[in-house]
Design an enzyme around this catalytic site. Structure first.
Site, PDB file in Angstrom:
ATOM      1  N   ALA A 148       0.842  -1.207   0.000  1.00 43.69           N
ATOM      2  CA  ALA A 148       0.000   0.000   0.000  1.00 43.69           C
ATOM      3  C   ALA A 148       0.872   1.251   0.000  1.00 43.69           C
ATOM      4  CB  ALA A 148      -0.912   0.008   1.224  1.00 43.69           C
ATOM      5  N   TYR A 149       1.957   1.208   0.760  1.00 40.37           N
ATOM      6  CA  TYR A 149       2.898   2.337   0.790  1.00 40.37           C
ATOM      7  C   TYR A 149       3.475   2.550  -0.602  1.00 40.37           C
ATOM      8  CZ  TYR A 149       7.399   4.660   1.500  1.00 40.37           C
ATOM      9  OH  TYR A 149       8.490   5.497   1.391  1.00 40.37           O
ATOM     10  N   ALA A 150       3.972   1.468  -1.228  1.00 34.67           N
ATOM     11  CA  ALA A 150       4.598   1.576  -2.548  1.00 34.67           C
ATOM     12  C   ALA A 150       3.598   2.058  -3.596  1.00 34.67           C
ATOM     13  CB  ALA A 150       5.180   0.227  -2.955  1.00 34.67           C
TER      14      ALA A 150
END
Ligand SMILES: NC(=O)C1=CN([C@@H]2O[C@H](COP(=O)(O)OP(=O)(O)OC[C@H]3O[C@@H](n4cnc5c(N)ncnc54)[C@H](OP(=O)(O)O)[C@@H]3O)[C@@H](O)[C@H]2O)C=CC1
Ligand SMILES: Nc1nc2c(c(=O)[nH]1)N=C([C@H](O)[C@@H](O)CO)CN2
Length: 237
Positions: A148-150
């Site tokens: 999700a961060y990426a």
């Protein structure tokens, strides 16, 4: 005419704080956003850095920050979207909430601030005006534990292209894509050794390399729509 300030979101610590202090060293007025009060903020305030509370976890929080920013200054020389949450992927019932939270801080906040604060950058009387998005090497590679961060950093990288095209030629819009720059407080030597081994340069450089990259973008009148990798040659391993 006094110089217009540079805004760094999430500038109370680590890379953002380093860049805020170096910008003051270089004579720029600086505004930083922070999410929680702490003693370190006094050191910034003592150097004349304006600190504005901001929590980008909700659209209302983002819009509230923008309204207070507009009360604080009539113009901006640059906006550095640095605020970020390096949260691992949630599991089961927390996965969706984690993704939405990271979408808001990494994509919705930069998107709304860029749209609503274009007028502040346009009001800057200096020859150059910049927006800089702090993304991440993993935006192009992905991450097994931080998907999700990426993904939300990849979205921010894509917003660089759209805003660069939309805001040219009066406002330049670029991104910096770091890999390991600073370790976290809880990172042990085993983690550090593994992290260093991921890049060709095999080092943890510290925030100075990010300020060098930010300085390059702020000083170059002919660069827009790029993502500047600052990753020690991660792609070579
Ligand atoms: N450090 C590194 O090695 C790397 C960093 N990067 C990127 O560089 C940038 C700076 O990294 P680093 O200094 O480590 O960042 P931090 O992890 O220290 O985060 C910076 C700030 O973001 C703020 N923040 C987090 N969530 C929110 C939110 N919902 N609303 C408002 N503010 C929020 C935090 O505020 P508070 O502390 O007040 O809660 C924090 O101080 C980030 O964009 C990061 O993704 C990319 C690759 C490597
Ligand atoms: N907001 C943050 N993003 C990232 C951080 C961080 O501390 N805060 N740290 C990293 C790691 O250094 C990673 O690059 C190690 O491989 C990534 N993003």
């Amino acid at each position: 005419m006094s110089a217009s300030p540079i805004l760094i979101t999430g500038g109370a610590q680590r890379l953002g704080r380093h860049c805020a202090e170096r910008l003051v060293d270089d004579g720029h007025p600086v505004i930083v956003s922070y999410r929680r009060e702490r003693p370190e903020l006094e050191a910034l305030r003592s150097r004349g850095i304006v600190t504005l509370l901001a929590d980008f976890a909700t659209e209302a929080g983002i819009l509230d920050f923008i309204a207070r920013l507009k009360q604080q200054t009539p113009s901006l020389r640059a906006i550095v979207h640095n605020a970020s949450d390096w949260a691992p992927d949630g599991h089961d019932e927390t996965a969706g909430a984690t993704f939405e939270r990271l979408f808001r801080v990494h994509m919705l906040a930069p998107y709304l601030i860029n749209l609503h604060c274009r007028e502040l950058l346009e009001a800057c009387g200096e020859p150059q005006r910049d927006i800089v998005h702090m993304t991440d090497y993993v935006a192009r590679k992905g991450s097994k534990k931080h998907a999700a961060y990426a993904a939300t950093k990849a979205g921010l990288e894509n917003l660089t292209l759209s805003f660069a095209a939309l805001y040219a030629p009066r406002i330049q819009v670029n991104a910096i894509a770091p890999a390991l720059i600073m370790l976290g407080e809880d990172d042990d030597e085993t983690y550090a050794e593994q992290a260093r081994a991921k890049s060709a340069m095999g080092m943890v450089p510290g925030p100075g390399v990010i300020y060098q990259s930010l300085r390059y973008l702020l000083d170059n009148r002919y660069v827009t729509g790029i993502t500047l990798p600052v990753d020690g040659g991660r792609h070579l391993r």
